[in-house]
Design a protein around this motif. Structure first.
Motif, mmCIF file in Angstrom:
data_model
loop_
_atom_site.group_PDB
_atom_site.id
_atom_site.type_symbol
_atom_site.label_atom_id
_atom_site.label_comp_id
_atom_site.label_asym_id
_atom_site.label_seq_id
_atom_site.Cartn_x
_atom_site.Cartn_y
_atom_site.Cartn_z
ATOM 1 N N TYR A 1 0.805 -1.423 -0.068
ATOM 2 C CA TYR A 1 0.031 -0.114 0.124
ATOM 3 C C TYR A 1 1.070 1.226 0.094
ATOM 4 O O TYR A 1 1.645 1.551 0.798
ATOM 5 C CB TYR A 1 -0.977 0.012 1.429
ATOM 6 C CG TYR A 1 -1.780 1.083 1.212
ATOM 7 C CD1 TYR A 1 -2.825 1.314 0.277
ATOM 8 C CD2 TYR A 1 -1.684 2.336 2.154
ATOM 9 C CE1 TYR A 1 -3.747 2.325 0.489
ATOM 10 C CE2 TYR A 1 -2.646 3.137 2.163
ATOM 11 C CZ TYR A 1 -3.505 3.325 1.430
ATOM 12 O OH TYR A 1 -4.312 4.241 1.525
ATOM 13 N N GLU B 1 5.285 1.693 7.073
ATOM 14 C CA GLU B 1 5.221 1.595 5.828
ATOM 15 C C GLU B 1 6.212 1.064 5.085
ATOM 16 O O GLU B 1 6.769 1.381 3.853
ATOM 17 C CB GLU B 1 4.942 3.486 5.143
ATOM 18 C CG GLU B 1 3.738 4.010 5.762
ATOM 19 C CD GLU B 1 3.688 5.468 5.391
ATOM 20 O OE1 GLU B 1 3.184 5.665 4.280
ATOM 21 O OE2 GLU B 1 4.077 6.187 6.083
ATOM 22 N N TRP C 1 -2.832 5.728 5.672
ATOM 23 C CA TRP C 1 -2.787 4.445 6.517
ATOM 24 C C TRP C 1 -3.455 5.090 7.906
ATOM 25 O O TRP C 1 -3.943 4.258 8.625
ATOM 26 C CB TRP C 1 -1.331 4.500 6.735
ATOM 27 C CG TRP C 1 -0.921 3.348 5.785
ATOM 28 C CD1 TRP C 1 0.019 3.210 5.069
ATOM 29 C CD2 TRP C 1 -1.185 1.943 6.168
ATOM 30 N NE1 TRP C 1 0.372 1.924 4.741
ATOM 31 C CE2 TRP C 1 -0.386 0.903 5.258
ATOM 32 C CE3 TRP C 1 -2.207 1.264 6.823
ATOM 33 C CZ2 TRP C 1 -0.537 -0.281 4.999
ATOM 34 C CZ3 TRP C 1 -2.456 -0.236 6.737
ATOM 35 C CH2 TRP C 1 -1.820 -1.028 5.940
ATOM 36 N N LYS D 1 6.522 0.146 0.912
ATOM 37 C CA LYS D 1 5.434 1.082 0.280
ATOM 38 C C LYS D 1 5.802 1.077 -1.250
ATOM 39 O O LYS D 1 6.832 1.415 -1.629
ATOM 40 C CB LYS D 1 5.216 2.196 0.937
ATOM 41 C CG LYS D 1 6.226 3.316 0.791
ATOM 42 C CD LYS D 1 5.513 4.351 1.642
ATOM 43 C CE LYS D 1 6.689 5.670 1.762
ATOM 44 N NZ LYS D 1 6.255 6.860 2.109
ATOM 45 N N SER E 1 3.915 -2.798 8.156
ATOM 46 C CA SER E 1 3.115 -1.847 7.708
ATOM 47 C C SER E 1 3.025 -0.648 8.816
ATOM 48 O O SER E 1 2.628 0.451 8.382
ATOM 49 C CB SER E 1 1.470 -2.100 7.390
ATOM 50 O OG SER E 1 1.483 -3.039 6.261
#
Length: 896
Positions: free
Chosen positions: A703, A733, A710, A736, A730
């Motif tokens: 993502y 991140e 987020w 990403k 995540s």
């Protein structure tokens, strides 16, 4: 699952010539032989064919045929007569012929299997019918068939008695096994009778052919007999008796004990174990693609993280606030690129590349439980590796160990057993394959032209041989145990009965032997005390098979081992992959996630293979408008009500629809709500933004929406219904925008499955969930990141407000884009919360009283049933709790 499947195109349709007019073109291949002689009455020779019409919706059905050696009828042929519901029939006088070639059509240019007016009967082949009675149903011919319209006689035939009953004792447990009984309609269960000991006779009903009897008395002889029972209640004679004598009680039980609490209380942290943290470098392995992939240049073997590394960093996960860890499959894998765990080879053995001295899988489970954390094990029932499943069936490949192929086929070493870790001394490889091939044709070989040259050459110019590489169509796998085709239609029936990918050999999960192999394997991990199973590729197994076999087996084993309460909270959640934005996956209920949360609502054939087809057809015909609905996730006004779980299948689901729409939180929220009435209980949905396979909208990248996005997604996930789940890294991140998986064509370090351990270097302790006790080194920097602070506080708030964990929800009387109310009531607990994410909201018709915001501590007194909240801003939220505790945790970068 762990690898993105390749789609295989359908075989091209064979079209007949159409130049001389439609019906002429549809007449089938002519045969100008002489017309058959008319037989006398005494010589009458006929073929009666019954044709199934339910899937066609034709107003009439015509049989277009040619007796063997004779000419075809004039198209469209003879109109068939009605026989009974969904069946028509026709009797053909064959004269001297032994059979006939047949096609079927509606009399108006539409033919069997194709509605476009071009002849494509039976996948480009005529049906071959013989004398006597035949049925044609869904392109399958059954010769010498029973009249499908005849009244069904009551089943009075009992199954055969079970044979080969064996009993073996280990300490104070006995494992009993036997060969499956046979029956004219199918065995539905077995009754095991035990005698011996001081507790008298015990009779137990089970659904498989393996029974584990535990907790017995020491040094005591126990005798067992087994009976088979069919659907009509007919019971076989008892088997021959089998006896085993127990020994002394084990000094220390090998198994752990599941925590057994409501899974909705536990946010989930998902790790690829082999890529998370390396606690023991001695078990690192790169495999045959180590150099080709580019991993060697990065000193980054695919098997790098392990259970020891995860045990060492459980406090990191706890400091984030997570109380459940989902680990990728732990069974011994075998593939060219198998670090993710979805290429199971020995389902009864934990992969040694993940274990270390003092850090076995059991040690991980026990360590997690000691910290109040659960372990959810990823499990695969749908497929094995391309090399089959040890103990069930493994293919033998052909390899000529000459100057061409000796680089690929290792010299056979009969004293060596592959385990992925141990280096075979002759080849110097841990990924040795000498046990897989033979230059002599193996006993029982089913592969066509085994070992003969194909006539082709490899890219290097080497001679290619038949049966060098396992495929579903090669005949290298037993038909009874493995399916023999590629998936052509991902929303069709073949999605459950064909291979996803060349690495994933598809089990025939309707076969009893396969079922027993898998049930026995996963019983082992239940006994170790895992807290739940994530079911990989669940959509590729029929719901009726899950409901009949695998889900009850899980419940039976947990109940037997740990009790009914533990079984109720053993969390099973399935991956029913539907990568579309539809409520129902392209209109197919059989391929939609919510479908799997329900019990069957109809009785099907006792035979699992037949039942799978019947269930698919029945539910497909019912369509999306005639599926069960539920209010289990919804408040009744402002009131919580006891959910009705009586029709629950035992399988919860990953919320694929929210996942697909998490490009932004508003889309995910709207789509999630839209599906909740069709899920048995959506408060158990596992909710994530991205995973080891896909990002939102089937993106192949991790993502990349940005930190604010987020934060907003997380604020919604942690307060809306369902169980928030985060893919490792995540929280910072991690990777990403990087491609999640590119197989062995690029280094893992450049993908979404990169090694995370560098961010965890140093030491960390957690004083509580969501609270760091101490941290030093790089992990301290990781824990200081803005999304980490955000998640920690979200977990603190969720843990303190029961309504956010287990509550039902409603949007009635509420204005606001992502605003809702939630309530949970049980005994002395009554938790009521008003939530708005990002935007302003107004709540009307709510109970009067004092509301305190868990984010700011703001207090609002409601006397007229109305409460207004200003917009907190992106990534922020407000949680006003009736008679709540007030502010929870400290302000951070988003929650303030």
């Amino acid at each position: 699952m762990g690898r993105i499947p390749l789609r295989r195109s359908r075989r091209p349709f064979l079209a007949a010539a159409v130049a001389t007019g439609l019906l002429g073109a549809l007449a089938g291949p002519p045969d100008p032989g002489p017309a058959p002689m008319e037989p006398t009455a005494a010589e009458a020779n006929t073929a009666t064919v019954f044709y199934y019409t339910k899937t066609k919706n034709w107003s009439s059905v015509h049989l277009h045929y040619a007796p063997d050696g004779g000419t075809w009828t004039t198209a469209p042929g003879t109109r068939m007569e009605a026989a009974c519901a969904h069946w028509v029939k026709e009797t053909v006088d064959l004269g001297p012929a032994a059979g006939l070639a047949a096609t079927f059509n509606n009399g108006g240019g539409t033919w069997d299997n194709n509605g476009n007016g071009v002849w494509d009967n039976n996948n480009s082949a005529d049906y071959a019918l013989t004398t006597g009675t035949s049925t044609v149903r869904d392109r399958t011919v059954t010769k010498d068939a029973k009249d499908p319209c005849a009244a069904e006689e009551p089943d009075t035939e009992a199954p055969t008695a079970p044979t080969e009953v064996t009993a073996s004792a280990t300490h104070t447990s006995v494992v009993l096994s036997w060969d499956a009984s046979t029956d004219d309609t199918g065995v539905t269960k077995y009754q095991v009778t035990r005698t011996g000991g001081t507790k008298g006779t015990l009779v137990t009903d089970i659904g498989s052919t393996v029974f584990s009897d535990t907790g017995l008395e020491e040094r005591t002889a126990y005798t067992y007999t087994v009976k088979a029972v069919d659907a009509a209640g007919n019971t076989s004679p008892a088997s021959a008796a089998a006896t085993a004598t127990t020994g002394e009680k084990a000094p220390e039980p090998a198994s752990g004990t599941p925590l057994g609490t409501d899974p909705r209380q536990d946010p989930i942290y998902f790790v690829l174990t082999a890529r998370f943290h390396d606690g023991d470098s001695s078990n690192n392995r790169g495999g045959s693609r180590h150099t080709k992939s580019g991993n060697a240049a990065n000193n980054d073997p695919m098997f790098r993280g392990d259970f020891k590394g995860l045990v060492e960093k459980l406090d990191y996960v706890k400091a984030l606030g997570f109380s459940a860890v989902w680990v990728t499959p732990v069974v011994l894998n075998r593939s060219d690129y198998d670090y993710h765990g979805y290429h199971g080879y020995d389902f009864y053995k934990v992969d040694p590349r993940l274990e270390s001295a003092g850090a076995s899988y059991q040690d991980l489970i026990n360590a997690a439980h000691a910290k109040g954390m659960k372990i959810y094990q990823d499990v695969v029932y749908n497929h094995s590796s391309r090399w089959g499943a040890k103990g069930l069936a493994t293919p033998t490949v052909y390899g000529v160990r000459d100057s061409q192929w000796s680089w690929y086929y290792d010299e056979r070493n009969d004293g060596f057993e592959y385990d992925g870790l141990t280096v075979e001394p002759k080849s110097g490889k841990s990924y040795y394959n000498g046990d897989l091939w033979s230059t002599a044709e193996p006993s029982g070989n089913t592969c066509l032209n085994w070992g003969r040259p194909t006539g082709g050459k490899s890219a290097e110019g080497y001679t290619l041989y038949n049966c060098q590489w396992p495929t579903p169509t090669s005949g290298m796998f037993p038909k009874a145990l493995y399916h023999q085709c590629w998936i052509g239609n991902w929303e069709g029936e073949d999605a459950r009965s064909c291979w996803l990918h060349e690495d994933l050999a598809d089990f025939d999960t309707e076969n009893t032997t396969v079922q027993n192999y898998l049930i026995g394997a996963y019983d082992k991990y239940i006994d170790m005390g895992v807290d739940g199973f994530r079911l990989d590729t669940a959509v590729h197994i029929p719901r009726v098979t899950w409901n009949r076999r695998f889900l009850p087996a899980i419940q039976e084993r947990v109940t037997q081992k740990f009790g009914a309460e533990a079984a109720k909270n053993f969390f099973v959640f399935g991956e029913v992959a539907a990568f579309v934005n539809d409520k129902w996956n392209r209109g197919s209920v059989n391929h939609s996630a919510q479908f799997y949360t329900w019990k069957e609502r109809k009785e099907y054939s006792a035979d699992d293979e037949a039942a799978a087809l019947e269930q698919f057809t029945y539910e497909n015909d019912q369509g999306t408008g005639n599926q069960p609905t539920s209010t289990n996730a919804f408040l009744n006004g402002n009131s919580y009500h006891t959910p009705d779980r009586s029709r629950f299948s035992g399988m919860n689901i990953i919320d694929m629809r929210m996942h697909m729409n998490f490009g932004d939180a508003q889309n995910a929220y709207g789509n999630g709500k839209d599906s909740d009435d069709s899920v048995n209980d959506a408060t158990y949905n596992v909710v994530y933004v991205d995973s080891h396979d896909y990002g939102p909208n089937k993106s192949s990248e991790r993502y990349p929406g940005g930190t604010d996005a987020w934060a907003e997604n997380m604020a919604l996930m942690w307060t809306f219904r369902g169980i928030p789940t985060l893919y490792y890294g995540s929280e910072i991140e991690f990777q990403k925008g990087k491609k999640i998986d590119c197989g062995p064509s690029c280094p893992l370090a450049t993908t979404g499955r990169a090694y995370y351990g560098d961010h965890l270097a140093g030491s960390v302790t957690a004083s509580d969930f969501g609270t760091v006790g101490s941290a030093s080194g790089e992990v301290a920097n990781t824990l200081a990141q803005p999304l980490v602070k955000h998640i920690q506080r979200l977990n603190q708030i969720r843990r303190a407000v029961p309504a956010l964990q287990t509550g039902q929800y409603s949007t009635e009387g509420i204005s606001g884009s992502m605003a809702f109310k939630r309530r949970y009531t049980s005994g002395s607990t009554d938790s009521f919360a008003l939530v708005t994410v990002t935007g302003a909201a107004t709540y009307t018709g709510i109970p009067n009283g004092t509301y305190k915001d868990a984010v700011t501590g703001d207090v609002k007194t409601v006397s007229n049933g109305t409460l207004g909240v200003g917009a907190p801003g992106k990534g922020n939220l407000r949680v006003y709790v009736l008679n709540g505790p007030g502010k929870i945790g400290a302000d951070g970068p988003y929650l303030k």
